[in-house]
Design an enzyme around this catalytic site. Sequence first.
Site, PDB file in Angstrom:
ATOM      1  CG  ASP A   1      10.171   9.039 -13.426  1.00 37.24           C
ATOM      2  OD1 ASP A   1       9.163   8.613 -12.827  1.00 37.24           O
ATOM      3  OD2 ASP A   1      11.169   8.337 -13.668  1.00 37.24           O
TER       4      ASP A   1
ATOM      5  CE  LYS B   1       8.723   3.239  -7.765  1.00 39.63           C
ATOM      6  NZ  LYS B   1       8.763   3.298  -9.232  1.00 39.63           N
TER       7      LYS B   1
HETATM    8  N1  DSN Z   1      13.525   1.310  -7.831  1.00 40.29           N
HETATM    9  C1  DSN Z   1      12.530   2.327  -7.584  1.00 40.29           C
HETATM   10  C2  DSN Z   1      12.679   2.937  -6.238  1.00 40.29           C
HETATM   11  O1  DSN Z   1      12.877   2.198  -5.308  1.00 40.29           O
HETATM   12  O2  DSN Z   1      12.566   4.143  -6.082  1.00 40.29           O
HETATM   13  C3  DSN Z   1      12.484   3.343  -8.625  1.00 40.29           C
HETATM   14  O3  DSN Z   1      12.150   2.743  -9.831  1.00 40.29           O
END
Ligand code: DSN
Length: 415
Positions: A202, A231
């Site tokens: 992941d 991200k």
């Molecule tokens: N909620 C995310 C994080 O902040 O790492 C992961 O999905």
Amino acid sequence: MERMNYKDIKKVDPEVWKWIKEETKRERETINLIASENFAPFSVLSAQGSVLTNKYAEGYSFARYYGGCQFIDQIEKLAIERTKALFNCEHANVQPHSGSQANMAVYYSSLKLGDAILFMDLRAGGHLTHGSSVNFSGKFFKPYFYGVDKKTETIDFNVVEDLAKKHKPKLIVCGYTAYPRKVDFKTFSEIASRTGAYLMADIAHIAGLVAAGLHPSPHPFTDFTTTTTHKTLRGPRGGIVMCKDEFAKQIDSTVFPGIQGGPLMHVIAAKAIALHLASTNEFKEYQKKVLANAKILANSLKKLGYRLVSGGTDTHLVLVDLKPQGITGKEAVEILKRANICVNKNTIPFDPLSARLTSGIRLGTPSVTTQGMGGKEIELIVSFIHRALTNRNDDKKLKLIREEVKTLCKKFPPY
Ligand code: DSN
């Protein structure tokens, strides 16, 4: 198309507009150190706000259950081709609405309900979908967990292998949300092949670093790789599953019709754009700065006496143990919020506190780096954090820091 305007919302729905405006202001005036967030470029935001949101496209390119998909098909094809080229994988499915659904697709396609999976413990840096008892992954499968070594706070592969031999999981999962060190996919794949397990990575957090060649690639080592796109990858909120060709059919039929209906084509178009941007030199330079900033963040914190889990970072994030300061993660989030600095509380390995309180905070550099901040600004941010935490009961001092934060943010507008 030309008439589309973000501010159209203002005319139609002043209530929602008010909160969008407030959120825009918050994003402009806050230092965002949440490691899993970023500022998506306008091209990505625009695709998400485009007419593609109108279209149903259940199925896959050139094999849909609806008419009128001839242009949608081209977009999804592009997103798939770009994923394969960027991550050097054999097969990609770009339809998962989120990282959780990408993970669900892998578990449901490769395992039977109740099968054993070996995950990293959430408290040591894993994720909710990595076997937590309150999540489908822990409820419908049999989770076993590895953590980190107590002394080094890094993964001990002898422990991982011993657990794999003992519990014989069908799947081993690596790749984390709060692990500041590189993931050694090759060693994981050797353990998986010695113990007869599939391997899934992941890479939601590190996808941008992997795309830029600044973190080892999970390919060709994994059977399945999942990621989010919002991200470090700096795209829209969503997920992707990658896998070896031999699993392509089962992954595709698990995503649709197994766990999802119509794909979000406006998001898939935005994913395609983000994947294109991630293949540029500019993106590589950005990721280099993300890493350099994270190192400066780590070193500046250490100079001020903060203890970092594992002693530092190889990635975009650091995990700070606030036990020596006598502050919980929850308290730190509240204190820093008053100084317009946004972080999240996080458990640390062997944390004596619950996930609601936590002994740590997680800090990441993707957002501030997108804003153009460099080493000088990171050092300044660390001084703000330190001043806020040490003057946590002094409203006047916190207000002063908040004004300094706003001044810094004004120089680096995200939009
Ligand atoms: N909620 C995310 C994080 O902040 O790492 C992961 O999905």
